[in-house]
Design a protein around this motif. Structure first.
Motif, PDB file in Angstrom:
ATOM      1  N   PRO A 173       0.810  -1.228   0.000  1.00 55.40           N
ATOM      2  CA  PRO A 173       0.000   0.000   0.000  1.00 55.40           C
ATOM      3  C   PRO A 173       0.843   1.277   0.000  1.00 55.40           C
ATOM      4  O   PRO A 173       0.445   2.273  -0.577  1.00 55.40           O
ATOM      5  CB  PRO A 173      -0.829  -0.104   1.274  1.00 55.40           C
ATOM      6  CG  PRO A 173      -0.824  -1.539   1.639  1.00 55.40           C
ATOM      7  CD  PRO A 173       0.457  -2.115   1.101  1.00 55.40           C
ATOM      8  N   VAL A 174       2.013   1.242   0.645  1.00 60.23           N
ATOM      9  CA  VAL A 174       2.875   2.422   0.665  1.00 60.23           C
ATOM     10  C   VAL A 174       3.336   2.755  -0.748  1.00 60.23           C
ATOM     11  O   VAL A 174       3.331   3.916  -1.162  1.00 60.23           O
ATOM     12  CB  VAL A 174       4.090   2.196   1.601  1.00 60.23           C
ATOM     13  CG1 VAL A 174       5.084   3.332   1.478  1.00 60.23           C
ATOM     14  CG2 VAL A 174       3.631   2.035   3.033  1.00 60.23           C
ATOM     15  N   GLU A 195       1.806   2.042  -3.554  1.00 57.11           N
ATOM     16  CA  GLU A 195       0.657   2.575  -4.289  1.00 57.11           C
ATOM     17  C   GLU A 195       0.325   4.002  -3.860  1.00 57.11           C
ATOM     18  O   GLU A 195      -0.005   4.837  -4.697  1.00 57.11           O
ATOM     19  CB  GLU A 195      -0.545   1.653  -4.127  1.00 57.11           C
ATOM     20  CG  GLU A 195      -0.360   0.320  -4.833  1.00 57.11           C
ATOM     21  CD  GLU A 195      -1.542  -0.609  -4.670  1.00 57.11           C
ATOM     22  OE1 GLU A 195      -2.597  -0.168  -4.167  1.00 57.11           O
ATOM     23  OE2 GLU A 195      -1.407  -1.782  -5.052  1.00 57.11           O
ATOM     24  N   ASP A 196       0.422   4.282  -2.575  1.00 59.12           N
ATOM     25  CA  ASP A 196       0.151   5.635  -2.083  1.00 59.12           C
ATOM     26  C   ASP A 196       1.154   6.644  -2.633  1.00 59.12           C
ATOM     27  O   ASP A 196       0.780   7.739  -3.058  1.00 59.12           O
ATOM     28  CB  ASP A 196       0.168   5.683  -0.558  1.00 59.12           C
ATOM     29  CG  ASP A 196      -1.069   5.081   0.071  1.00 59.12           C
ATOM     30  OD1 ASP A 196      -2.058   4.848  -0.658  1.00 59.12           O
ATOM     31  OD2 ASP A 196      -1.057   4.838   1.303  1.00 59.12           O
ATOM     32  N   VAL A 197       2.425   6.266  -2.613  1.00 57.31           N
ATOM     33  CA  VAL A 197       3.457   7.159  -3.141  1.00 57.31           C
ATOM     34  C   VAL A 197       3.222   7.407  -4.621  1.00 57.31           C
ATOM     35  O   VAL A 197       3.233   8.545  -5.096  1.00 57.31           O
ATOM     36  CB  VAL A 197       4.876   6.587  -2.896  1.00 57.31           C
ATOM     37  CG1 VAL A 197       5.927   7.351  -3.678  1.00 57.31           C
ATOM     38  CG2 VAL A 197       5.195   6.600  -1.416  1.00 57.31           C
ATOM     39  N   ASP A 219       0.429   7.052  -6.414  1.00 61.90           N
ATOM     40  CA  ASP A 219      -0.796   7.828  -6.634  1.00 61.90           C
ATOM     41  C   ASP A 219      -0.598   9.295  -6.293  1.00 61.90           C
ATOM     42  O   ASP A 219      -1.033  10.183  -7.038  1.00 61.90           O
ATOM     43  CB  ASP A 219      -1.953   7.264  -5.806  1.00 61.90           C
ATOM     44  CG  ASP A 219      -2.459   5.927  -6.317  1.00 61.90           C
ATOM     45  OD1 ASP A 219      -2.105   5.550  -7.452  1.00 61.90           O
ATOM     46  OD2 ASP A 219      -3.200   5.255  -5.570  1.00 61.90           O
ATOM     47  N   THR A 220       0.054   9.561  -5.181  1.00 63.59           N
ATOM     48  CA  THR A 220       0.280  10.940  -4.744  1.00 63.59           C
ATOM     49  C   THR A 220       1.163  11.686  -5.736  1.00 63.59           C
ATOM     50  O   THR A 220       0.869  12.825  -6.122  1.00 63.59           O
ATOM     51  CB  THR A 220       0.923  10.968  -3.344  1.00 63.59           C
ATOM     52  OG1 THR A 220       0.049  10.296  -2.434  1.00 63.59           O
ATOM     53  CG2 THR A 220       1.172  12.383  -2.875  1.00 63.59           C
TER      54      THR A 220
END
Length: 93
Positions: A40-41, A43-45, A47-48
């Protein structure tokens, strides 16, 4: 078109390209050293960073510093490179 305007457009395009290259390098480092693409980290990075770049491009388009097609091409090119990187990391598992 005035020379100053052309210079600003060239600088805007160069800055956006540099930001896209930085995102690619960030994701490369993350894949190689920190986390797997399923994390998830990761993907978050991703996406951001992609959202931030898309907002920068939208802003540059609204200022008429780049045209919309060039902005879309920058994002699409980055997405293709990221997909290749992702596939390579999956194949190395």
């Amino acid at each position: 078109m005035p020379e100053v305007t052309i210079d600003h457009r060239e600088k805007a395009h160069a800055l956006l390209k540099a930001d896209a290259d930085n995102i690619l390098r960030l994701i490369e480092v993350q894949i190689e050293n920190l986390t797997m693409p399923q994390c998830p980290v990761y993907e978050d990075v991703l996406d951001t960073q992609m959202f931030g770049l898309s907002r920068e491009i939208d802003f540059a388009v609204r200022l008429n510093l780049i045209n919309e097609n060039d902005g879309k091409a920058l994002l699409e090119n980055l997405e293709k490179k990221l997909n290749i990187l992702h596939e390579a990391s999956q194949n190395s598992l």
